[in-house]
Design a protein around this motif. Structure first.
Motif, PDB file in Angstrom:
ATOM      1  N   THR A 142      14.218 -26.559 -17.500  1.00  0.00           N
ATOM      2  CA  THR A 142      13.352 -26.641 -18.667  1.00  0.00           C
ATOM      3  C   THR A 142      13.294 -28.105 -19.102  1.00  0.00           C
ATOM      4  O   THR A 142      13.992 -28.961 -18.537  1.00  0.00           O
ATOM      5  CB  THR A 142      13.877 -25.780 -19.829  1.00  0.00           C
ATOM      6  OG1 THR A 142      15.195 -26.229 -20.184  1.00  0.00           O
ATOM      7  CG2 THR A 142      13.943 -24.305 -19.439  1.00  0.00           C
ATOM      8  N   GLU A 143      12.517 -28.375 -20.128  1.00  0.00           N
ATOM      9  CA  GLU A 143      12.383 -29.757 -20.592  1.00  0.00           C
ATOM     10  C   GLU A 143      13.720 -30.330 -21.023  1.00  0.00           C
ATOM     11  O   GLU A 143      14.007 -31.509 -20.779  1.00  0.00           O
ATOM     12  CB  GLU A 143      11.384 -29.818 -21.756  1.00  0.00           C
ATOM     13  CG  GLU A 143      11.063 -31.226 -22.203  1.00  0.00           C
ATOM     14  CD  GLU A 143       9.968 -31.261 -23.255  1.00  0.00           C
ATOM     15  OE1 GLU A 143       9.896 -32.247 -24.004  1.00  0.00           O
ATOM     16  OE2 GLU A 143       9.170 -30.297 -23.319  1.00  0.00           O
ATOM     17  N   ASP A 144      14.557 -29.515 -21.671  1.00  0.00           N
ATOM     18  CA  ASP A 144      15.865 -30.013 -22.103  1.00  0.00           C
ATOM     19  C   ASP A 144      16.975 -29.650 -21.117  1.00  0.00           C
ATOM     20  O   ASP A 144      18.149 -29.832 -21.415  1.00  0.00           O
ATOM     21  CB  ASP A 144      16.206 -29.495 -23.497  1.00  0.00           C
ATOM     22  CG  ASP A 144      16.511 -28.003 -23.512  1.00  0.00           C
ATOM     23  OD1 ASP A 144      16.058 -27.294 -22.578  1.00  0.00           O
ATOM     24  OD2 ASP A 144      17.198 -27.546 -24.443  1.00  0.00           O
ATOM     25  N   ASN A 145      16.608 -29.148 -19.933  1.00  0.00           N
ATOM     26  CA  ASN A 145      17.580 -28.838 -18.893  1.00  0.00           C
ATOM     27  C   ASN A 145      17.016 -29.267 -17.532  1.00  0.00           C
ATOM     28  O   ASN A 145      16.785 -28.454 -16.639  1.00  0.00           O
ATOM     29  CB  ASN A 145      17.906 -27.338 -18.885  1.00  0.00           C
ATOM     30  CG  ASN A 145      19.056 -26.993 -17.965  1.00  0.00           C
ATOM     31  OD1 ASN A 145      20.084 -27.669 -17.960  1.00  0.00           O
ATOM     32  ND2 ASN A 145      18.908 -25.933 -17.188  1.00  0.00           N
ATOM     33  N   PRO A 146      16.768 -30.568 -17.369  1.00  0.00           N
ATOM     34  CA  PRO A 146      16.111 -31.044 -16.155  1.00  0.00           C
ATOM     35  C   PRO A 146      16.946 -30.855 -14.891  1.00  0.00           C
ATOM     36  O   PRO A 146      16.402 -30.897 -13.785  1.00  0.00           O
ATOM     37  CB  PRO A 146      15.881 -32.538 -16.440  1.00  0.00           C
ATOM     38  CG  PRO A 146      16.915 -32.896 -17.469  1.00  0.00           C
ATOM     39  CD  PRO A 146      17.078 -31.671 -18.319  1.00  0.00           C
ATOM     40  N   GLU A 147      18.271 -30.620 -15.065  1.00  0.00           N
ATOM     41  CA  GLU A 147      19.122 -30.404 -13.894  1.00  0.00           C
ATOM     42  C   GLU A 147      18.940 -29.016 -13.280  1.00  0.00           C
ATOM     43  O   GLU A 147      19.386 -28.760 -12.159  1.00  0.00           O
ATOM     44  CB  GLU A 147      20.603 -30.567 -14.282  1.00  0.00           C
ATOM     45  CG  GLU A 147      20.952 -31.915 -14.882  1.00  0.00           C
ATOM     46  CD  GLU A 147      20.875 -31.897 -16.402  1.00  0.00           C
ATOM     47  OE1 GLU A 147      20.213 -30.983 -16.951  1.00  0.00           O
ATOM     48  OE2 GLU A 147      21.459 -32.805 -17.025  1.00  0.00           O
ATOM     49  N   GLY A 148      18.283 -28.119 -14.025  1.00  0.00           N
ATOM     50  CA  GLY A 148      18.140 -26.751 -13.564  1.00  0.00           C
ATOM     51  C   GLY A 148      17.190 -26.614 -12.384  1.00  0.00           C
ATOM     52  O   GLY A 148      16.542 -27.567 -11.945  1.00  0.00           O
ATOM     53  N   LEU A 149      17.106 -25.381 -11.879  1.00  0.00           N
ATOM     54  CA  LEU A 149      16.256 -25.080 -10.736  1.00  0.00           C
ATOM     55  C   LEU A 149      14.909 -24.532 -11.207  1.00  0.00           C
ATOM     56  O   LEU A 149      14.838 -23.818 -12.212  1.00  0.00           O
ATOM     57  CB  LEU A 149      16.944 -24.055  -9.835  1.00  0.00           C
ATOM     58  CG  LEU A 149      18.294 -24.477  -9.242  1.00  0.00           C
ATOM     59  CD1 LEU A 149      18.903 -23.320  -8.459  1.00  0.00           C
ATOM     60  CD2 LEU A 149      18.131 -25.703  -8.347  1.00  0.00           C
ATOM     61  N   PRO A 150      13.839 -24.826 -10.485  1.00  0.00           N
ATOM     62  CA  PRO A 150      12.518 -24.295 -10.863  1.00  0.00           C
ATOM     63  C   PRO A 150      12.528 -22.775 -10.855  1.00  0.00           C
ATOM     64  O   PRO A 150      13.104 -22.154  -9.959  1.00  0.00           O
ATOM     65  CB  PRO A 150      11.591 -24.850  -9.780  1.00  0.00           C
ATOM     66  CG  PRO A 150      12.319 -26.003  -9.186  1.00  0.00           C
ATOM     67  CD  PRO A 150      13.780 -25.684  -9.297  1.00  0.00           C
ATOM     68  N   ILE A 151      11.889 -22.184 -11.845  1.00  0.00           N
ATOM     69  CA  ILE A 151      11.854 -20.721 -11.919  1.00  0.00           C
ATOM     70  C   ILE A 151      11.155 -20.131 -10.703  1.00  0.00           C
ATOM     71  O   ILE A 151      11.404 -18.978 -10.322  1.00  0.00           O
ATOM     72  CB  ILE A 151      11.167 -20.268 -13.230  1.00  0.00           C
ATOM     73  CG1 ILE A 151      11.422 -18.769 -13.480  1.00  0.00           C
ATOM     74  CG2 ILE A 151       9.688 -20.579 -13.197  1.00  0.00           C
ATOM     75  CD1 ILE A 151      12.887 -18.420 -13.629  1.00  0.00           C
ATOM     76  N   GLU A 152      10.308 -20.918 -10.044  1.00  0.00           N
ATOM     77  CA  GLU A 152       9.618 -20.434  -8.850  1.00  0.00           C
ATOM     78  C   GLU A 152      10.605 -20.061  -7.745  1.00  0.00           C
ATOM     79  O   GLU A 152      10.343 -19.144  -6.954  1.00  0.00           O
ATOM     80  CB  GLU A 152       8.642 -21.495  -8.335  1.00  0.00           C
ATOM     81  CG  GLU A 152       7.437 -21.728  -9.228  1.00  0.00           C
ATOM     82  CD  GLU A 152       7.745 -22.614 -10.430  1.00  0.00           C
ATOM     83  OE1 GLU A 152       6.871 -22.707 -11.328  1.00  0.00           O
ATOM     84  OE2 GLU A 152       8.849 -23.211 -10.478  1.00  0.00           O
ATOM     85  N   LEU A 153      11.733 -20.761  -7.674  1.00  0.00           N
ATOM     86  CA  LEU A 153      12.745 -20.417  -6.671  1.00  0.00           C
ATOM     87  C   LEU A 153      13.344 -19.050  -6.954  1.00  0.00           C
ATOM     88  O   LEU A 153      13.597 -18.258  -6.043  1.00  0.00           O
ATOM     89  CB  LEU A 153      13.844 -21.482  -6.652  1.00  0.00           C
ATOM     90  CG  LEU A 153      13.485 -22.833  -6.056  1.00  0.00           C
ATOM     91  CD1 LEU A 153      14.691 -23.772  -6.114  1.00  0.00           C
ATOM     92  CD2 LEU A 153      13.011 -22.686  -4.616  1.00  0.00           C
ATOM     93  N   SER A 154      13.587 -18.776  -8.218  1.00  0.00           N
ATOM     94  CA  SER A 154      14.122 -17.471  -8.598  1.00  0.00           C
ATOM     95  C   SER A 154      13.148 -16.359  -8.251  1.00  0.00           C
ATOM     96  O   SER A 154      13.532 -15.323  -7.691  1.00  0.00           O
ATOM     97  CB  SER A 154      14.425 -17.456 -10.105  1.00  0.00           C
ATOM     98  OG  SER A 154      14.821 -16.173 -10.533  1.00  0.00           O
ATOM     99  N   GLU A 155      11.882 -16.569  -8.556  1.00  0.00           N
ATOM    100  CA  GLU A 155      10.891 -15.536  -8.291  1.00  0.00           C
ATOM    101  C   GLU A 155      10.614 -15.381  -6.790  1.00  0.00           C
ATOM    102  O   GLU A 155      10.264 -14.299  -6.329  1.00  0.00           O
ATOM    103  CB  GLU A 155       9.600 -15.857  -9.035  1.00  0.00           C
ATOM    104  CG  GLU A 155       9.715 -15.629 -10.539  1.00  0.00           C
ATOM    105  CD  GLU A 155      10.164 -14.219 -10.885  1.00  0.00           C
ATOM    106  OE1 GLU A 155       9.503 -13.256 -10.432  1.00  0.00           O
ATOM    107  OE2 GLU A 155      11.187 -14.075 -11.582  1.00  0.00           O
TER     108      GLU A 155
END
Length: 285
Positions: A142-155
């Motif tokens: 997310t904007e305040d969690n740039p280290e995270g993974l794109p939700i597209e990978l989860s889907e």
């Protein structure tokens, strides 16, 4: 809430209690002494702790294990796979059994459930907490969690579940145990792990997967005041250590952090002696 024990052809099955929404949740209860509550990984039930429970019972502890909704011997409702409901399910069991001075141990998504339990229900009944290979603090970018993974990978993973769920688990089984780093895991054990995952309700797996990706636990982790242990494998392919374990350890004030250089996500089965010893030392401390 009430407890019942079923008998099938003379064999007693697991006891259960009713959650707040009427869902029947199965649990196991072994030993006496100071209680340890074990919360299993995504798509796994209480049986995953078979390498820990006998050890801790023999050390004089009471081991309580919950099959979350949609998993193991519990009901398979169509709702309730959000972390607030799952945290309430844990609270319901702890209150039903009137457990106090509890050590709560959560693996992977189970660790995230434990974090939400503490944030939602407080620490009055908790003596200490252990997060093992936990899907924390926040997986989604997310904007305040740039280290995270794109939700597209989860889907994309969800799409694969819906096409060929057995293949998805089979393709990742060796990596789960990091066998490429020399962890001694038999083909039979790997096969057993896949089979156990496939016993989980498919829709429960999808909904819990999505909730895990989308739920932010950062603020709750910062507020933890009980002693905390974070254990993570450096070779974890399911919960990448830079995204999860190391960030979690930085958020929890004064936590004990243990990093296993050759461990994957399934360190509870590959580093049994090391993990059990570290957890025992933490519980005794």
């Amino acid at each position: 809430m009430y407890q019942a024990t079923f008998h099938y052809q003379g064999v007693a099955t697991m006891p259960f209690y009713d959650a707040a929404d009427g869902t029947r949740l199965a649990y196991e209860d072994y030993g006496t002494g100071e209680p340890i509550v074990f919360v299993a990984s995504w798509s796994l039930a209480s049986d995953m702790w078979e390498y820990q429970v006998p050890f801790f019972v023999e050390e004089g502890y009471r081991c309580v294990l919950l099959d979350r909704r949609g998993h193991g011997g519990s009901d398979r409702p169509g709702t309730g796979y959000d972390f607030d409901t799952l945290a309430d399910d844990i609270a319901g069991l702890i209150e039903y059994l009137d457990l106090r001075d509890v050590t709560i141990v959560g693996h992977s998504t189970g660790g995230a459930e434990v974090a939400r339990y503490l944030a939602r229900h407080g620490e009055d009944r908790v003596a200490r907490v252990a997060f093992v290979s936990a899907m924390l603090p926040f997986v989604m970018r997310t904007e305040d969690n740039p280290e995270g993974l794109p939700i597209e990978l989860s889907e994309a993973a969800v799409k694969q579940f819906r096409i060929d769920r057995p293949k998805w688990f089979a393709d990742r089984a060796q990596g789960f145990y990091a066998t490429h780093l020399g962890n001694d895991v038999s083909p039979a054990l790997v096969e057993q792990g896949v089979r156990r995952c496939l016993e989980t309700a498919p829709m429960a797996g999808i909904e819990l997967w999505r909730a895990t990706a989308r739920t932010d636990h950062r603020e709750g982790l910062r507020r933890i005041t009980v002693p905390a242990l974070v254990v993570h494998g450096a070779a974890d392919q399911s919960a990448l250590i830079d995204l999860t374990g190391r960030r979690t350890a930085k958020l929890i004030p004064g936590c004990v952090y243990k990093e296993y250089p050759t461990a994957g996500h399934g360190l509870f089965a590959t580093q049994i002696d090391q993990f059990n010893g570290d957890l025992l030392e933490f519980v005794k401390g």
